[in-house]
Design a protein around this motif. Sequence first.
Motif, PDB file in Angstrom:
ATOM      1  N   SER A  16       0.833  -1.197   0.000  1.00  0.00           N
ATOM      2  CA  SER A  16       0.000   0.000   0.000  1.00  0.00           C
ATOM      3  C   SER A  16       0.871   1.251   0.000  1.00  0.00           C
ATOM      4  O   SER A  16       0.581   2.217  -0.707  1.00  0.00           O
ATOM      5  CB  SER A  16      -0.908  -0.010   1.228  1.00  0.00           C
ATOM      6  OG  SER A  16      -1.692   1.163   1.281  1.00  0.00           O
ATOM      7  N   GLN A  17       1.940   1.247   0.791  1.00  0.00           N
ATOM      8  CA  GLN A  17       2.856   2.377   0.830  1.00  0.00           C
ATOM      9  C   GLN A  17       3.541   2.571  -0.522  1.00  0.00           C
ATOM     10  O   GLN A  17       3.696   3.695  -0.996  1.00  0.00           O
ATOM     11  CB  GLN A  17       3.910   2.184   1.919  1.00  0.00           C
ATOM     12  CG  GLN A  17       3.412   2.450   3.329  1.00  0.00           C
ATOM     13  CD  GLN A  17       4.512   2.341   4.357  1.00  0.00           C
ATOM     14  OE1 GLN A  17       5.571   1.779   4.089  1.00  0.00           O
ATOM     15  NE2 GLN A  17       4.259   2.864   5.541  1.00  0.00           N
ATOM     16  N   SER A  20       1.135   4.127  -2.869  1.00  0.00           N
ATOM     17  CA  SER A  20       0.933   5.530  -2.511  1.00  0.00           C
ATOM     18  C   SER A  20       2.113   6.384  -2.947  1.00  0.00           C
ATOM     19  O   SER A  20       1.938   7.501  -3.456  1.00  0.00           O
ATOM     20  CB  SER A  20       0.732   5.675  -0.996  1.00  0.00           C
ATOM     21  OG  SER A  20      -0.445   5.020  -0.589  1.00  0.00           O
ATOM     22  N   GLY A  24       1.817   9.270  -5.547  1.00  0.00           N
ATOM     23  CA  GLY A  24       2.187  10.596  -5.054  1.00  0.00           C
ATOM     24  C   GLY A  24       3.284  11.234  -5.879  1.00  0.00           C
ATOM     25  O   GLY A  24       3.198  12.407  -6.256  1.00  0.00           O
ATOM     26  N   THR A  53       4.639  10.398   4.479  1.00  0.00           N
ATOM     27  CA  THR A  53       3.778   9.232   4.255  1.00  0.00           C
ATOM     28  C   THR A  53       4.414   7.917   4.680  1.00  0.00           C
ATOM     29  O   THR A  53       3.700   7.002   5.089  1.00  0.00           O
ATOM     30  CB  THR A  53       3.378   9.120   2.769  1.00  0.00           C
ATOM     31  OG1 THR A  53       4.563   9.000   1.969  1.00  0.00           O
ATOM     32  CG2 THR A  53       2.597  10.339   2.332  1.00  0.00           C
ATOM     33  N   LEU A  59      -0.167   9.201   6.161  1.00  0.00           N
ATOM     34  CA  LEU A  59      -1.117   9.232   5.056  1.00  0.00           C
ATOM     35  C   LEU A  59      -2.451   8.609   5.461  1.00  0.00           C
ATOM     36  O   LEU A  59      -3.487   8.938   4.907  1.00  0.00           O
ATOM     37  CB  LEU A  59      -0.549   8.495   3.834  1.00  0.00           C
ATOM     38  CG  LEU A  59      -1.384   8.567   2.557  1.00  0.00           C
ATOM     39  CD1 LEU A  59      -1.557  10.017   2.113  1.00  0.00           C
ATOM     40  CD2 LEU A  59      -0.754   7.743   1.451  1.00  0.00           C
ATOM     41  N   SER A  63      -6.157  12.032   2.218  1.00  0.00           N
ATOM     42  CA  SER A  63      -6.046  11.806   0.786  1.00  0.00           C
ATOM     43  C   SER A  63      -4.630  12.080   0.309  1.00  0.00           C
ATOM     44  O   SER A  63      -3.915  12.926   0.872  1.00  0.00           O
ATOM     45  CB  SER A  63      -7.022  12.713   0.026  1.00  0.00           C
ATOM     46  OG  SER A  63      -6.598  14.065   0.097  1.00  0.00           O
ATOM     47  N   ILE A  64      -4.225  11.349  -0.724  1.00  0.00           N
ATOM     48  CA  ILE A  64      -2.910  11.577  -1.317  1.00  0.00           C
ATOM     49  C   ILE A  64      -2.818  13.001  -1.851  1.00  0.00           C
ATOM     50  O   ILE A  64      -1.779  13.666  -1.748  1.00  0.00           O
ATOM     51  CB  ILE A  64      -2.650  10.547  -2.436  1.00  0.00           C
ATOM     52  CG1 ILE A  64      -2.390   9.170  -1.815  1.00  0.00           C
ATOM     53  CG2 ILE A  64      -1.459  10.967  -3.303  1.00  0.00           C
ATOM     54  CD1 ILE A  64      -2.171   8.072  -2.825  1.00  0.00           C
TER      55      ILE A  64
END
Length: 211
Positions: A16-17, A20, A24, A53, A59, A63-64
């Motif tokens: 997930s990171q 993101s 991002g 994040t 995060l 929201s991103i």
Amino acid sequence: MDPDLERAQQWWSTNSQDESLQLGNSEIRRVTAALDLPKCTREEASRLFYVATVEENHLHGRSIELVVAGSVYTAAYLNSIPQTPREVANEVGCNTNDVHKGHRLVVGQTYVTKFRPDAVDYLPRFAQALHAETGLDYQHTANLQSMAHHLIDKTFSQKPNTSARVLAASALYAASHVEEVSITQSDVATATDVDEATISRHYKTFLNRGS
């Protein structure tokens, strides 16, 4: 906790990171390109986004776009190319409140100590925008920018509490009086995104104390 479940949660969190970060950084590249910001600002924004994040894991629940907006806004400040909240919001696709929230988050989680721009940092962009808005020739534009810089330095020995954007816009209009350049408050307001009433309240400070 069951070892298999713990490993699954760690795997999900890592992936997930990664997603993101990819999303991002892609947004940061797009937004900084749209704002015509240099590579160093894009890289600083990416660093701020990473710390906020991944290292600080803030995060979650946000929201991103909010963190991207805050990262770009703060990175531009740090590189002395400040952008207005509206400019960043328009490119990110959020509202100005989100930009401010993202900025506070990034500043709070990345230990940034210098985050308030000086009024003079806005002058090159505002002068260029004024040239585009009015068709003022380059020499007069340069003279206005130089005089505005002089008025700001002479009027304030310490950084005032007034918004740097407001001071820069007001100083440019005050400089037009000193240099006898024919531009209106409306011209300056349109070029700087600072309303006429605000400019009207502040520009005389430079004429009374700075000239």
